[in-house]
Enzyme design. Structure first.
Site, PDB file in Angstrom:
ATOM      1  CB  SER A 111       1.856  -5.415  -0.768  1.00 15.31           C
ATOM      2  OG  SER A 111       1.945  -5.484   0.631  1.00 15.31           O
ATOM      3  CB  SER A 124       0.700  -8.597   1.498  1.00 16.30           C
ATOM      4  OG  SER A 124       0.176  -7.693   0.545  1.00 16.30           O
ATOM      5  CE  LYS A 166      -2.035  -8.668  -1.979  1.00 13.94           C
ATOM      6  NZ  LYS A 166      -1.318  -7.400  -1.702  1.00 13.94           N
TER       7      LYS A 166
END
Ligand SMILES: [Zn+2]
Lengths: 500, 491
Positions: free
Chosen positions: B179, B155, B80
């Protein structure tokens, strides 16, 4: 509005009662920074002592320096504070380019040490200064604003930032308000900072050098009429010497009195002290102060010092400087007045170390308060920075005691030491300054003097021993002062068959 | 050789260790897949093909030299974009960090490299991990491989979509309010949020320091556990990292795979009993509960009365911390700088830079947090939220005295179409209704696929006590053995 001349200081402190308070920042002398492993040395090339943590790079995290926590607790203990059993760091949020994260990791309502005191001596009397809190935080970087008239950020065309100092552990020591000192307020402020500096130096946790910024002082001052509530206070920043602490309080008392006398009101604000003029000028007003939005630092776990550890630190505290000084005074056999001059000259530790290196107290005191103090005064440096070390002075005194140097030669050698030419022995050898004690050479010089002054020699032979002085002078002249006068005199008398 | 991109991490590691394929071949297969589908999925913000092949060659060389390889050596992984990678662009999905190449690796990235995993690149996300759909990525959203017109969650939508699109067998996510788990649920993949402090935050660009937790994302529970074991463990550079051994997550996942939950007591949170959830989600969840019962688990209802305050408390704490954490993005030392024309003051340049660099959701939260921390409001907002946090922790503690783990749907709704929830922030925030309490408590939780609703994946969440991460892997793995993994339609 009054149009009379400015009141005198004596007049002002007759009519107004000053209340002072001091906030002192001390850079700790830890090897590494507060929250990272970067070194803390003073004077390195800009931005060479930095890493992702003290640059506040995205993703970096702080880890608290245990040595800094220990040093802070020791300062707190030396100032008779209670030590928090559990406390947290807090973030103080504001935007400024010398703060890499745009917040300072500090402490807010949970200081590590709180509620203590420090006794200071002012004109032979003890004044107890209350300590509100001692807390730990990180220092900011240093900003240099180029192109503006004021050297401030406003109007600058360029700002340069050095982050070497960013993250150096900083201890803030805040006094409780100090009322009731009257005309002595400026002297009390100075005595407090001096004593605080000595206490911290005795703990060995900081070099507390005001001129290098490792001890910095903000002075709060307010005035009130007798019997009335305390007045609005101002905070004077940039007070960077002991003398300035005294001057800043005095100057602010005078300024506030003039404002109040003319019917004005004191604005709560930050003021800047100017070393050159001794005046303060207005900085930012606290009435429009930034909201720092303090909140507990979520990146750091709380500090919970083990009570047993704190007790251990307490029992291992060194003697307080004041107590220590009394003991030294007794040991050195000095009068109060003599000791006071030693303290005033900042020579206590220097003499102590010189004695530890082998000199007699009298010998050590003679050099530090004499030649070296004069020299420091002339060049405007602190005695400790004059260029001679306690080891040098002890060695010099030993050479005198051994008869290798006389007083005059010793002064010459000391000049060489201060000039950085080496140790006293090295300078003595290099410059050929040793007392001429080789009796062969001396005897030759004596015979020469007797031969050159037959009339004087006859007087001496006739028993006018005092006349030998002229012969001694002649020998000293030929040996360029390097002979021991006493030895020369004995040799002359022996040569002339007279008993001394 | 069958398609390498369809294999689990455990299978790939086995093939590489056994010499049946090479790390380079595995890396190439995944890089090819990314090249083929990522223009449609947009899971990656940056693909580091060269770095990946170099890492893969190193693994092959070590194998050739007879060195023993770790359990994930040679397996590709996506990271990420909120996690720092030395020399590889790291933007946190924000314009304000465009072009920034960190000078250092996050601790978890160091551990990934040390384990011989092969980093493919950086995955898309909502800006600074604030969002539940990746629609707030400054670089455009990620599309859900199940339906390219729908969100992949957020996210960490990029990390989840990369798995569902077979672009990577493993990815790293971060979970502040859900997330990792919510994207896992809506893409039919597995996402685990470890115990707070169980995985290092060093190098994770902070959103909310007291909540952020990096964790593993995978297509199977065992793979997630394998990745968890590699990245977890105490890190002296993160003072909130827990100095304790990593719970035996891999063993627990394998134990769960036997399909026996006899003696395990699971709690259904009364407050999560369907309110606000789509009927299809609740139906799939109830079927999963039945499946767990058949595996031997005992199911009881547990009341956690303070959970209903979790969402408001979260939206005070997280923005407060973010308002301070994001202050450093000012254009002075790194990243974007706008307006520095020599005429403007430093303060103006900072202000213009932040206005240009931050997107709407980030600005909203910075303002919310700045307000909540203001003097005069602190006690009423931040202070009160911290009290709620304490109460929620008490609810969890009390619940875990009655049951081994709590279960719930991961998120109230399946993947929604783009734009469906951007006009009303609260509708977006509801996506994390079931995941947020765990973050406030600090315990571990995992989302595992449990079925479909209207052809879209539904996730079941298992919440466990702090440092009992192994327990959630056992339950999730058992459920996976009963309902199987989900396969999205071909792209
Ligand atoms: Zn550093």
């Amino acid at each position: 509005m009054s149009t009379t001349a400015l009141p005198t200081y004596d007049d002002v402190v007759e009519r107004y009662e000053p209340v002072i308070g001091l906030e002192t920042h001390v850079e700790l002398g830890t090897n590494t920074k507060m929250f990272c492993a970067c070194p803390t040395g003073f004077g390195a090339e800009p931005n060479t002592q930095v890493c992702p943590v003290c640059l506040g790079l995205p993703g970096s995290l702080p880890v608290a320096n245990r040595a800094a926590i220990e040093a802070t607790i020791r300062i707190g203990l030396a100032l008779n504070c209670s030590i928090a059993e559990w406390c947290r760091f807090a973030r103080k949020n504001y935007f400024y380019p010398d703060m890499p994260k745009n917040f300072q990791t500090s402490q807010y309502d949970e200081p590590l040490c709180f509620d203590g005191w420090l006794d200071v001596e002012v004109d032979g009397e003890m004044v107890r200064i209350g300590i509100e809190r001692v807390h730990l935080e990180e220092d900011t970087g240093k900003t240099l604003h180029v192109g503006g008239a004021t050297g401030r950020i406003h109007g600058a065309t360029e700002s340069l930032v050095d982050y070497n100092r960013a993250g150096i552990p900083l201890v803030e020591i805040v006094t409780k308000p100090i009322p009731g000192t009257g005309a002595k307020a400026p002297v009390v402020a100075r005595a407090y900072v001096t004593e605080l500096r000595d206490v911290i130096r005795s703990l060995g946790v900081s070099d507390v050098r005001m001129e290098q910024g490792s001890l910095r002082c903000d002075v709060n001052t307010s005035l009130n009429l007798p019997g009335e509530d305390w007045g609005t206070r101002t905070e004077t920043k940039n007070v960077n010497s002991l003398r300035s602490v005294e001057r800043a309080v005095r100057s602010e008392i005078l300024r506030q009195a003039a404002v109040l006398d003319s019917g004005g009101r004191i604005v709560q604000e930050t003021r800047h002290f100017h070393e050159d003029t001794g005046d303060t000028t207005s900085g930012r007003s606290k009435e429009t102060a930034t909201d720092y939005r303090y909140f507990p630092e979520p990146d750091l776990v709380p500090i919970a010092p083990d009570p047993a550890w704190v007790a251990e630190l307490k029992s291992a505290l060194p003697e307080l400087p004041r107590v220590h000084r009394t003991r030294l005074q007794e040991r050195w056999g000095l009068t109060d007045l003599d000791m006071q001059s030693v303290v005033n000259a900042g020579a206590v530790e220097l003499i102590e170390e010189t004695v530890a290196a082998g000199a007699t107290p009298a010998g050590a005191r003679k050099w530090w308060l004499g030649e070296l103090a004069r020299r420091a005064n002339e060049t405007g440096v602190e005695l400790a920075a004059v260029g001679a070390t306690p080891a040098h002075v002890a060695e010099l005194q030993r050479l005198v005691d051994e008869g290798k140097l006389n007083d005059k030669l010793a002064r010459t050698v000391l000049e060489g030491v201060v000039a950085g030419e080496g140790t006293p022995s090295e300078i003595m050898a290099a410059r050929g300054l040793e007392v001429v004690s080789d009796t062969g050479a001396l005897t030759a010089a004596v015979d020469e003097a007797i031969a050159a002054n037959p009339a004087i020699a006859d007087k001496v032979r006739d028993g006018k021993v005092a006349a030998a002085g002229a012969l001694v002078g002649a020998v000293m002249k030929t040996t360029r002062g390097q002979a021991d006068a006493k030895t020369v005199r004995e040799l002359i008398l022996a040569r002339l068959g007279v008993q001394g | 050789m069958s398609d390498l991109t369809r294999m689990t991490a455990a299978q790939l590691a086995g093939l590489i260790a056994g010499g049946e394929t090479s790390a380079v071949e595995v890396a190439r297969a995944h890089l090819d897949r990314i090249a083929a589908v990522d223009d449609r999925v947009h899971a990656f913000l940056h693909v580091d093909a060269e770095g990946a092949l170099e890492a893969a060659r190193a693994v092959d060389a070590r194998r050739a030299a007879g060195e023993e390889l770790g359990p994930l050596a040679g397996v590709p992984v996506g990271v990420k974009d909120v996690v720092t990678t030395r020399g590889v662009p790291t933007t946190a999905g924000s314009k304000i960090l465009e072009g920034w190449r960190p000078p250092y690796d996050a601790t978890i990235v160091e551990r990934l490299r040390a384990a011989g995993t092969v980093m493919l690149g950086k995955t898309n996300m909502d800006e600074f991990a604030m969002g539940s759909s990746t629609e707030y990525s400054a670089y455009g959203p990620t599309n859900n491989p199940w339906d390219l017109g729908r969100i992949p969650g957020g996210s960490g939508g990029g990390s989840a979509a990369a798995l569902a699109a077979y672009e990577a067998p493993l990815t790293i996510g971060t979970d502040t309010g859900g997330s990792i788990r919510q994207p896992g649920a809506v893409t039919g993949t597995v996402g685990a949020k470890p115990t707070y402090g169980g995985t290092s935050r060093y190098g994770l660009i902070a959103f909310s320091s007291s909540l952020d937790t990096p964790g593993p994302c995978a297509r199977t529970v065992e793979d997630a556990a394998l990745l968890h074991a590699v990245i977890a463990g105490h890190d002296p550079r993160d003072s909130t990292s827990i100095p304790a051994p990593v719970p035996p997550v891999v063993e627990a996942a394998r134990l769960g795979a036997t399909g026996d939950l006899t003696g395990v007591k699971l709690g259904l949170v009364t407050q999560f009993a369907g309110e606000g959830a789509e009927p299809g989600v609740m139906a799939a969840f109830r079927d999963a509960v039945d499946a767990l019962t058949k595996l031997g688990a005992e199911i009881v209802e547990v009341s956690c009365p303070n959970f209903e305050y979790a969402l408001p408390a979260y939206y005070l704490i997280a923005p407060s911390e973010c308002s301070s954490n994001l202050a450093r993005f000012d254009g002075v030392r790194f990243g974007l700088r706008v307006g520095d024309d020599g005429a403007k003051s430093l303060e103006e340049v900072m202000s213009i830079t932040r206005d240009a660099g931050f997107g709407p959701e980030v600005k909203r939260r910075i303002m919310l947090g700045t307000y909540a921390l203001s003097s005069g409001y602190y006690d009423a907002y931040y202070g009160q939220a911290q009290k709620v946090r304490t109460l929620i922790t008490r609810d969890f503690t009390a619940a875990f005295e009655q049951v081994d783990a709590l279960i719930s749907p991961t998120t109230p709704f399946v993947a929604f179409p783009f734009g469906a929830r951007t006009s009303d922030p609260y509708q977006m925030y509801l996506a994390d209704l079931y995941t947020i309490p765990t973050n406030l408590y600090g315990g571990p939780a995992i989302s595992v696929p449990c079925g479909l609703s209207e052809g879209l994946p539904v996730g079941l969440q298992v919440m466990a006590p702090t440092m009992a991460d192994d327990r959630m892997y056992r339950v999730a793995s058992a459920l996976e053995s009963a309902v199987g993994t989900l396969t999205p339609p071909a792209l």
